[in-house]
Design a protein around this motif. Structure first.
Motif, PDB file in Angstrom:
ATOM      1  N   UNK A   1       0.922  -1.221   0.128  1.00 59.12           N
ATOM      2  CA  UNK A   1       0.074   0.106   0.131  1.00 59.12           C
ATOM      3  C   UNK A   1       0.987   1.360   0.108  1.00 59.12           C
ATOM      4  N   UNK A   2       0.849   2.013  -0.965  1.00 60.11           N
ATOM      5  CA  UNK A   2       1.605   3.155  -1.170  1.00 60.11           C
ATOM      6  C   UNK A   2       1.696   4.046  -0.073  1.00 60.11           C
ATOM      7  N   UNK A   3       0.469   4.007   0.640  1.00 57.27           N
ATOM      8  CA  UNK A   3       0.333   5.020   1.748  1.00 57.27           C
ATOM      9  C   UNK A   3       1.187   4.893   2.992  1.00 57.27           C
ATOM     10  N   UNK A   4       1.657   3.546   3.144  1.00 58.91           N
ATOM     11  CA  UNK A   4       2.324   3.229   4.105  1.00 58.91           C
ATOM     12  C   UNK A   4       3.879   3.533   4.281  1.00 58.91           C
ATOM     13  N   UNK A   5       4.248   3.891   2.754  1.00 61.38           N
ATOM     14  CA  UNK A   5       5.397   4.063   2.742  1.00 61.38           C
ATOM     15  C   UNK A   5       5.970   5.656   2.859  1.00 61.38           C
ATOM     16  N   UNK A   6       7.060   5.942   3.650  1.00 58.59           N
ATOM     17  CA  UNK A   6       7.492   7.155   3.678  1.00 58.59           C
ATOM     18  C   UNK A   6       9.009   7.348   3.224  1.00 58.59           C
ATOM     19  N   UNK A   7       9.282   7.170   2.187  1.00 59.35           N
ATOM     20  CA  UNK A   7      10.639   7.371   1.607  1.00 59.35           C
ATOM     21  C   UNK A   7      11.226   8.603   1.751  1.00 59.35           C
ATOM     22  N   UNK A   8      12.778   8.542   1.961  1.00 55.16           N
ATOM     23  CA  UNK A   8      13.582   9.542   1.896  1.00 55.16           C
ATOM     24  C   UNK A   8      14.790   9.301   1.307  1.00 55.16           C
ATOM     25  N   UNK A   9      15.007   9.756   0.155  1.00 47.77           N
ATOM     26  CA  UNK A   9      15.999   9.365  -0.684  1.00 47.77           C
ATOM     27  C   UNK A   9      15.939   8.191  -1.396  1.00 47.77           C
ATOM     28  N   UNK A  10      16.749   7.557  -2.047  1.00 43.81           N
ATOM     29  CA  UNK A  10      16.922   6.699  -3.262  1.00 43.81           C
ATOM     30  C   UNK A  10      16.823   5.123  -2.700  1.00 43.81           C
ATOM     31  N   UNK A  11      16.611   4.873  -1.682  1.00 47.32           N
ATOM     32  CA  UNK A  11      16.727   3.358  -1.239  1.00 47.32           C
ATOM     33  C   UNK A  11      15.036   2.766  -1.039  1.00 47.32           C
ATOM     34  N   UNK A  12      14.408   2.678  -2.085  1.00 45.71           N
ATOM     35  CA  UNK A  12      13.115   2.538  -2.109  1.00 45.71           C
ATOM     36  C   UNK A  12      12.814   1.103  -1.735  1.00 45.71           C
ATOM     37  N   UNK A  13      13.571   0.162  -2.334  1.00 43.88           N
ATOM     38  CA  UNK A  13      13.556  -1.254  -1.981  1.00 43.88           C
ATOM     39  C   UNK A  13      13.647  -1.539  -0.279  1.00 43.88           C
ATOM     40  N   UNK A  14      14.452  -1.023   0.263  1.00 43.80           N
ATOM     41  CA  UNK A  14      14.504  -0.839   1.795  1.00 43.80           C
ATOM     42  C   UNK A  14      13.374  -0.781   2.182  1.00 43.80           C
ATOM     43  N   UNK A  15      12.836   0.601   2.027  1.00 43.53           N
ATOM     44  CA  UNK A  15      11.610   1.179   2.540  1.00 43.53           C
ATOM     45  C   UNK A  15      10.383   0.273   2.386  1.00 43.53           C
ATOM     46  N   UNK A  16      10.393  -0.267   1.152  1.00 41.17           N
ATOM     47  CA  UNK A  16       9.195  -1.284   0.639  1.00 41.17           C
ATOM     48  C   UNK A  16       9.304  -2.778   1.679  1.00 41.17           C
ATOM     49  N   UNK A  17      10.685  -3.165   1.550  1.00 46.23           N
ATOM     50  CA  UNK A  17      10.835  -4.482   2.624  1.00 46.23           C
ATOM     51  C   UNK A  17      10.631  -4.280   3.991  1.00 46.23           C
ATOM     52  N   UNK A  18      10.765  -2.997   4.505  1.00 49.27           N
ATOM     53  CA  UNK A  18      10.783  -3.189   5.986  1.00 49.27           C
ATOM     54  C   UNK A  18       9.371  -2.547   6.467  1.00 49.27           C
ATOM     55  N   UNK A  19       8.909  -1.598   5.633  1.00 48.54           N
ATOM     56  CA  UNK A  19       7.358  -1.175   6.047  1.00 48.54           C
ATOM     57  C   UNK A  19       6.185  -2.027   5.437  1.00 48.54           C
ATOM     58  N   UNK A  20       6.508  -2.626   4.304  1.00 45.95           N
ATOM     59  CA  UNK A  20       5.357  -3.507   3.846  1.00 45.95           C
ATOM     60  C   UNK A  20       6.014  -4.852   3.236  1.00 45.95           C
ATOM     61  N   UNK A  21       6.562  -5.480   4.087  1.00 45.84           N
ATOM     62  CA  UNK A  21       7.235  -6.984   3.506  1.00 45.84           C
ATOM     63  C   UNK A  21       6.299  -7.987   3.254  1.00 45.84           C
ATOM     64  N   UNK A  22       6.222  -8.222   1.825  1.00 48.71           N
ATOM     65  CA  UNK A  22       5.345  -9.509   1.672  1.00 48.71           C
ATOM     66  C   UNK A  22       5.852 -10.662   2.196  1.00 48.71           C
ATOM     67  N   UNK A  23       4.854 -11.690   2.288  1.00 52.39           N
ATOM     68  CA  UNK A  23       5.226 -12.812   3.019  1.00 52.39           C
ATOM     69  C   UNK A  23       6.440 -13.487   2.356  1.00 52.39           C
ATOM     70  N   UNK A  24       6.269 -13.580   1.023  1.00 53.50           N
ATOM     71  CA  UNK A  24       7.180 -14.390   0.224  1.00 53.50           C
ATOM     72  C   UNK A  24       8.022 -13.577  -0.545  1.00 53.50           C
ATOM     73  N   UNK A  25       9.326 -13.857  -0.558  1.00 57.23           N
ATOM     74  CA  UNK A  25      10.332 -13.142  -1.472  1.00 57.23           C
ATOM     75  C   UNK A  25      11.305 -14.038  -2.243  1.00 57.23           C
TER      76      UNK A  25
END
Length: 409
Positions: A198-222
């Motif tokens: 859900x894009x609304x749960x992401x609060x990015x700062x800078x260029x490491x968007x994968x880290x932001x996505x994995x920590x805040x909205x980690x899918x069950x399977x990667x």
């Protein structure tokens, strides 16, 4: 965010404007750009060659450029067999990561592939990222430089390699559970199911968007697929010491997202405040000031030190709710009230509860620390009812004009 099409005869035509955009494709490629005009034509050419016709595709550029990148995209899009969209942001909130979030919001496909616009991420891997997710089935597919078959060859120089490896080690050490199964959390090349984030749960700062996505909205399977990091096709890298500092602040914000983690960091910052406090006390008493007023003045140095660190490491994303002078005044009031409260509390614990002075002092320190943390969070950094937060959001909405350029095939 408002959108405007500038392609004659398509979405910009009043007769067509009310018509829905075309059927969602199977994959939306989101490309954040900042002054990448020299790379656009080659990037779109390679995407055209790499993505088979049976895999419906759209490309969304989210552009923060100050050059002619949007115009180059508009012109190059005319030769593409798939829809190409540009969202140009006049206010680049959140940097590259914020651009990716805007792209995710605009995506119409179940799969979203995020990649850079400088061709260091090979477009030929887009179908494989989607296929790997469908085979698993995973919610997040990471293109990794650090598994068998991958390589960081495109990283120029030993310094950038060392920084990349150090950042990878640091992030995995800070988030061992959230990043389990991700060998390359610094990768900016990945695919994610739209339903998994859900894009609304992401609060990015800078260029490491994968880290932001994995920590805040980690899918069950990667799952991961290897990729070889390429040389930049044209232009210069946007990496800088400033971006490095933003990355560290981003890490601190992610690590202090939970109340317990914030309290731990709050306590550690408070402990460091003894250094400026004692230094100021020594300087003032050495200059001849009586130790009692010197202690009161010196305490303010510790308060100021703690306030600056807490602002940047604990509550950075909540600073917009009040003016800085309001936050500073409230924080100073709470910090000094701690001293006033602690002495009577110690006296009460010794006199009424029969505790020895050392135990009473320890209990008083813990009690006032918890009260100070709760008070700081509630009275300094939480939004005011109907207050400035809403006005800020509205103001940013008025300032952040976006222009959309679309082409349908």
């Amino acid at each position: 965010m408002t959108y405007e099409s500038t392609v004659p005869g398509e979405l910009g035509d009043p007769a067509v404007r009310a018509v829905e955009v075309p059927e969602p494709g199977a994959v939306t490629v989101v490309v954040p750009t900042f002054n990448e005009s020299a790379n656009i034509r080659e990037l779109l050419r390679r995407i055209t060659e790499s993505v088979p016709a049976r895999l419906p595709c759209e490309v969304v550029f989210v552009d923060d450029s100050t050059d002619d990148t949007p115009e180059v995209i508009r012109d190059a899009a005319r030769d593409c067999p798939y829809p190409v969209t540009v969202l140009h942001r006049d206010v680049p909130t959140g940097g590259l990561g914020g651009a990716v979030v805007e792209g995710m919001r605009a995506a119409t496909s179940e799969w979203i592939v995020v990649m850079d616009g400088d061709l260091q991420h090979p477009p030929s891997l887009v179908p494989e990222l989607v296929a790997a997710g469908e085979r698993t089935p995973a919610g997040l597919v990471v293109a990794s430089r650090y598994i068998k078959g991958g390589s960081r060859a495109g990283l120029a120089g030993g310094y950038r390699i060392a920084v990349s490896r150090g950042a990878t080690w640091l992030t995995k050490a800070l988030f061992p559970r959230r990043l389990r199964g991700i060998s390359d959390p610094m990768s900016g090349f990945f695919a994610i199911r739209r339903s998994a984030v859900t894009a609304d749960v992401l609060k990015p700062l800078g260029y490491k968007i994968l880290l932001e996505t994995a920590v805040r909205a980690r899918p069950r399977q990667v799952t991961e697929v290897p990729f070889v990091f390429q040389d930049r096709f044209a232009g210069e890298s946007k990496s800088s010491a400033k971006e490095g500092m933003r990355f560290l602040r981003h890490l601190a914000g992610l690590r202090t997202a939970s109340p317990v983690a914030r309290m731990v960091v709050f306590g550690l910052i408070g402990a460091t405040g003894f250094l400026p406090n004692l230094t100021a006390l020594w300087a003032l008493t050495s200059a001849g000031m009586h130790y009692l007023p010197a202690e009161i003045v010196a305490n303010q140095f510790g308060v100021a030190w703690n306030f600056l660190l807490i602002e940047h490491l604990c509550f950075r994303d909540r600073r917009r709710y009040r003016h800085w002078w309001d936050r500073a005044g409230r924080f100073a009031l709470l910090a000094n009230a701690d001293l006033v409260l602690r002495i009577p509390l110690i006296a009460l614990l010794v006199g009424r509860a029969g505790l020895d002075a050392l135990t009473a002092t320890a209990l008083a320190l813990v009690t006032t620390f918890v009260l100070r943390f709760v008070g700081t969070e509630a009275l300094v950094y939480l939004p005011r009812k109907g207050g400035r937060a809403g006005h800020t959001a509205a103001g940013e909405g008025r300032r952040a004009r976006s222009r959309r350029t679309g082409r349908t095939s």
